[in-house]
Design a protein around this motif. Structure first.
Motif, mmCIF file in Angstrom:
data_model
loop_
_atom_site.group_PDB
_atom_site.id
_atom_site.type_symbol
_atom_site.label_atom_id
_atom_site.label_comp_id
_atom_site.label_asym_id
_atom_site.label_seq_id
_atom_site.Cartn_x
_atom_site.Cartn_y
_atom_site.Cartn_z
ATOM 1 N N CYS A 1 0.827 -1.211 0.000
ATOM 2 C CA CYS A 1 0.000 0.000 0.000
ATOM 3 C C CYS A 1 0.859 1.258 0.000
ATOM 4 C CB CYS A 1 -0.927 0.005 1.213
ATOM 5 S SG CYS A 1 -2.363 -1.064 1.049
ATOM 6 N N LYS B 1 0.537 3.761 -3.041
ATOM 7 C CA LYS B 1 -0.048 5.051 -2.665
ATOM 8 C C LYS B 1 0.884 6.193 -3.058
ATOM 9 C CE LYS B 1 -1.902 7.615 1.281
ATOM 10 N NZ LYS B 1 -2.191 7.572 2.741
ATOM 11 N N SER C 1 -9.762 0.486 2.354
ATOM 12 C CA SER C 1 -9.355 -0.916 2.297
ATOM 13 C C SER C 1 -9.458 -1.469 3.697
ATOM 14 C CB SER C 1 -7.927 -1.079 1.783
ATOM 15 O OG SER C 1 -7.501 -2.419 1.937
ATOM 16 N N THR D 1 -6.053 -1.812 5.146
ATOM 17 C CA THR D 1 -5.258 -0.649 5.502
ATOM 18 C C THR D 1 -5.937 0.247 6.510
ATOM 19 O OG1 THR D 1 -6.155 0.642 3.679
ATOM 20 C CG2 THR D 1 -4.175 -0.641 3.221
ATOM 21 N N TYR E 1 -7.850 -0.307 -3.162
ATOM 22 C CA TYR E 1 -6.753 -1.248 -3.406
ATOM 23 C C TYR E 1 -6.796 -2.401 -2.415
ATOM 24 C CZ TYR E 1 -1.822 -2.756 -3.956
ATOM 25 O OH TYR E 1 -0.673 -3.474 -4.167
#
Length: 238
Positions: A13, A17, A32, A35, A51
C-alpha cells in the motif's frame, strides 16, 4: 500469519499510494479493510483508489497460486477503471468504463455458453471466523442449489481473479455472498466491459455496498439468477 499478511499489505500500500499520488495528485486514497482507510461504501463524491494488495491471502501465505492484487478507480460511487494482477502467472487484467477489457493488452470476452449443464462456475467460501455464520450459511445454501444444475463448480480463493476469469471466458459464472465489496469492484468492471452481466443475488443491478455479486455470460445470466433466487424462496417440499 495474520501479522505477516498485514506487513506485506502495508508495504504494498505504501509503495502504490506514493506512486499514484505522484502521478494523480487529485485522486484520493480510498478504503481498504486491510489498511484501515475510510471509503464510506463509495457513497461520497470525488475520485478514490480502492486497493487490495493480497486477495487470497491464505494462498499467498502457503505458496499457492490463484491470489491477486486488485485496484479500482471509483468516481462519485461508480467504478471507472479496474486492474487485477496475478503475480504468479504475470497476468494483468485491465478495463476502463465504456471500453473493452483486456488481458496483457489483448482484448477479452466473456463466455457465450448457452447450456447451464455445460457451465463451469465458481464461488468463494467465506471464512466463518471473519465473515460470520450468515455469509457462510448463504454460500453453502447457494452451492446446494447451483451444483446439481451445472457441469462443475470451482472455488479458487481470490474473488477479483475469479471475476477476471469470467471476463476472460475462463469461467462461465461467478457468485459470492460474503459482502467483500472491495474485492469485487475491479473484477465487476472487468466482467461488464468484457460483455458479462453483473448483478447482485437478488438480480438487481450491482452497486457498491451490495452484500452479494453475480457475474455471468449473457446467455446464462437468467438461468444463474433463477437458481440463486430459489435459494431465498421457501422449499415447500417441491
Amino acid at each position: 500469519m495474520i501479522s505477516y499478511v498485514k506487513e506485506a499489505n502495508s508495504r504494498a500500500c505504501s509503495l502504490l499510494k506514493t506512486a499514484l499520488a505522484e502521478a494523480y495528485p487529485d485522486i484520493s486514497w480510498g478504503y481498504s479493510e486491510r489498511t484501515g482507510a475510510s471509503f464510506s461504501n463509495g457513497s461520497g463524491s470525488g475520485a478514490s483508489w480502492i486497493y487490495d494488495p493480497i486477495d487470497g491471502a491464505y494462498h499467498y501465505l502457503m505458496g499457492l497460486p490463484l491470489w491477486s492484487s486488485s485496484l479500482a478507480l471509483v468516481v462519485n460511487g461508480e467504478t471507472r477503471a479496474a486492474f487485477v494482477y496475478d503475480p504468479v502467472l504475470d497476468e494483468m487484467f485491465t478495463a476502463v468504463k465504456g471500453e473493452q477489457a483486456s488481458l496483457n493488452g489483448r482484448e477479452i470476452r466473456s463466455s457465450d455458453r448457452k447450456l447451464l449443464e455445460a457451465a463451469v462456475v465458481a464461488t468463494t467460501m467465506p471464512s466463518f471466523k471473519f465473515d460470520g455464520r450468515d455469509a457462510t450459511d448463504a454460500t453453502i445454501a447457494s452451492i446446494q442449489k447451483v451444483v446439481p444444475a451445472v457441469f462443475s463448480l470451482r472455488i479458487m480463493a481470490s474473488s477479483s481473479l475469479q471475476l477476471a476469469y469470467v471476463a476472460a471466458g475462463r469461467l462461465d459464472a461467478y457468485w459470492s455472498m460474503d459482502g467483500d465489496v472491495e474485492d469485487w469492484l475491479a473484477g465487476a468492471l472487468l466482467a461488464e466491459e468484457a460483455g458479462a452481466l453483473v448483478t447482485n443475488a437478488e438480480s438487481g443491478n450491482f452497486t457498491i455496498g451490495d452484500k452479494s455479486i453475480v457475474a455471468s455470460g449473457q446467455n446464462l445470466s437468467t438461468q444463474i439468477a433463477h437458481l440463486l433466487k430459489k435459494e431465498t424462496e421457501p422449499d415447500n417440499g417441491g
